[in-house]
Write an enzyme that holds these catalytic residues in place. Structure first.
Site, PDB file in Angstrom:
ATOM      1  CG  HIS A   1      31.303  36.462  37.353  1.00 14.06           C
ATOM      2  ND1 HIS A   1      31.481  37.418  38.340  1.00 14.06           N
ATOM      3  CD2 HIS A   1      32.527  35.897  37.164  1.00 14.06           C
ATOM      4  CE1 HIS A   1      32.742  37.429  38.713  1.00 14.06           C
ATOM      5  NE2 HIS A   1      33.405  36.513  38.027  1.00 14.06           N
TER       6      HIS A   1
ATOM      7  CG  HIS B   1      33.481  29.205  42.088  1.00 14.56           C
ATOM      8  ND1 HIS B   1      34.696  28.818  41.571  1.00 14.56           N
ATOM      9  CD2 HIS B   1      33.609  30.515  42.380  1.00 14.56           C
ATOM     10  CE1 HIS B   1      35.525  29.859  41.576  1.00 14.56           C
ATOM     11  NE2 HIS B   1      34.884  30.907  42.051  1.00 14.56           N
TER      12      HIS B   1
HETATM   13  O1  3AM Z   1      35.173  33.186  40.649  1.00 18.95           O
HETATM   14  P1  3AM Z   1      35.890  34.329  40.073  1.00 18.95           P
HETATM   15  O2  3AM Z   1      36.840  33.950  39.008  1.00 18.95           O
HETATM   16  O3  3AM Z   1      35.003  35.424  39.700  1.00 18.95           O
HETATM   17  O4  3AM Z   1      38.872  36.154  40.472  1.00 18.95           O
HETATM   18  C1  3AM Z   1      38.962  35.382  41.652  1.00 18.95           C
HETATM   19  C2  3AM Z   1      37.910  34.320  41.736  1.00 18.95           C
HETATM   20  O5  3AM Z   1      36.708  34.873  41.293  1.00 18.95           O
HETATM   21  C3  3AM Z   1      38.576  36.228  42.834  1.00 18.95           C
HETATM   22  O6  3AM Z   1      38.272  35.301  43.834  1.00 18.95           O
HETATM   23  C4  3AM Z   1      37.784  34.116  43.240  1.00 18.95           C
HETATM   24  C5  3AM Z   1      38.556  32.934  43.748  1.00 18.95           C
HETATM   25  O7  3AM Z   1      39.907  33.061  43.437  1.00 18.95           O
HETATM   26  N1  3AM Z   1      39.669  37.118  43.217  1.00 18.95           N
HETATM   27  C6  3AM Z   1      40.970  36.817  43.269  1.00 18.95           C
HETATM   28  N2  3AM Z   1      41.673  37.917  43.631  1.00 18.95           N
HETATM   29  C7  3AM Z   1      40.769  38.914  43.794  1.00 18.95           C
HETATM   30  C8  3AM Z   1      40.857  40.274  44.157  1.00 18.95           C
HETATM   31  N3  3AM Z   1      42.034  40.833  44.450  1.00 18.95           N
HETATM   32  C9  3AM Z   1      39.484  38.403  43.525  1.00 18.95           C
HETATM   33  N4  3AM Z   1      38.377  39.142  43.606  1.00 18.95           N
HETATM   34  C10 3AM Z   1      38.532  40.440  43.958  1.00 18.95           C
HETATM   35  N5  3AM Z   1      39.735  41.000  44.228  1.00 18.95           N
END
Ligand code: 3AM
Length: 176
Positions: free
Chosen positions: A125, A43
């Site tokens: 991304h 996603h």
């Molecule tokens: O889809 P991505 O992988 O970019 O990295 C986590 C994931 O993003 C992000 O939220 C999405 C669903 O889990 N995520 C998790 N902890 C986070 C944080 N502390 C975060 N993004 C920003 N700050």
């Protein structure tokens, strides 16, 4: 005892694109490059909200349901590696304005509601691999994955028995 859930708004990728990306990823990256994200979990995150109470979640869903934003397409034609985060990602050289506006709106609504705010600048991304802390060869440019987005959704994220599980809580249409 927790009555909060870890939530985020995201653009789900169409299942056909998820399957194609998983196949391409297996061709492009060796198994030791990192931990592949399950097809159904691919996603584009729009706004990570952290731990959110049910009451706040309902308020955010109410705001999201009132968003009138045109649908948009993007070309996944860029890839990179964030070694600090251990993430290999796919992105777009030209993120559509509609995507940036939608993310900005959701992030500002979440901030006004007192949710967690990510300190990182928004870089739309698709996370392909996690745990990628060593050097990874990124595929040369020339790949294109066109994707049309017609919905955005709210997800919960739960880590249990060594696995991350995403569940869609609600989904809203973009205007076509
Ligand atoms: O889809 P991505 O992988 O970019 O990295 C986590 C994931 O993003 C992000 O939220 C999405 C669903 O889990 N995520 C998790 N902890 C986070 C944080 N502390 C975060 N993004 C920003 N700050």
């Amino acid at each position: 005892m927790s009555d909060t859930r870890r939530l985020f708004f995201a653009l789900p990728l169409p299942p056909k694109t998820q399957r194609a990306l998983v196949k391409w990823r297996a061709e492009q990256f060796p198994p030791e490059a990192g931990r592949p994200i399950a097809a159904a979990n691919l996603h584009i995150t729009l706004a990570f909200l952290g731990e959110v109470s049910e009451q706040k979640s309902l308020a955010l869903q109410n705001m999201a349901s009132r968003i009138k934003q045109p649908a948009f397409s993007l070309d996944l034609d860029d890839a990179g590696h964030w070694p600090g985060a251990g993430v290999v990602w796919l992105g777009s050289r030209r993120a559509p304005r509609g995507l940036l506006q939608l993310a900005e709106l959701l992030r500002s609504q979440a901030a006004r509601s007192g949710c967690y705010q990510s300190p990182f600048p928004f870089h739309p991304h698709v996370t392909l691999l996690r745990g990628a802390t060593k050097t990874v060869a990124i595929p040369p440019s020339g790949f294109h994955w066109p994707v049309a987005f017609e919905h955005f959704a709210l997800y919960s994220s739960e880590f249990r028995r060594g696995r991350t599980r995403y569940d869609q809580i609600a989904c809203w249409p973009l205007i076509t």
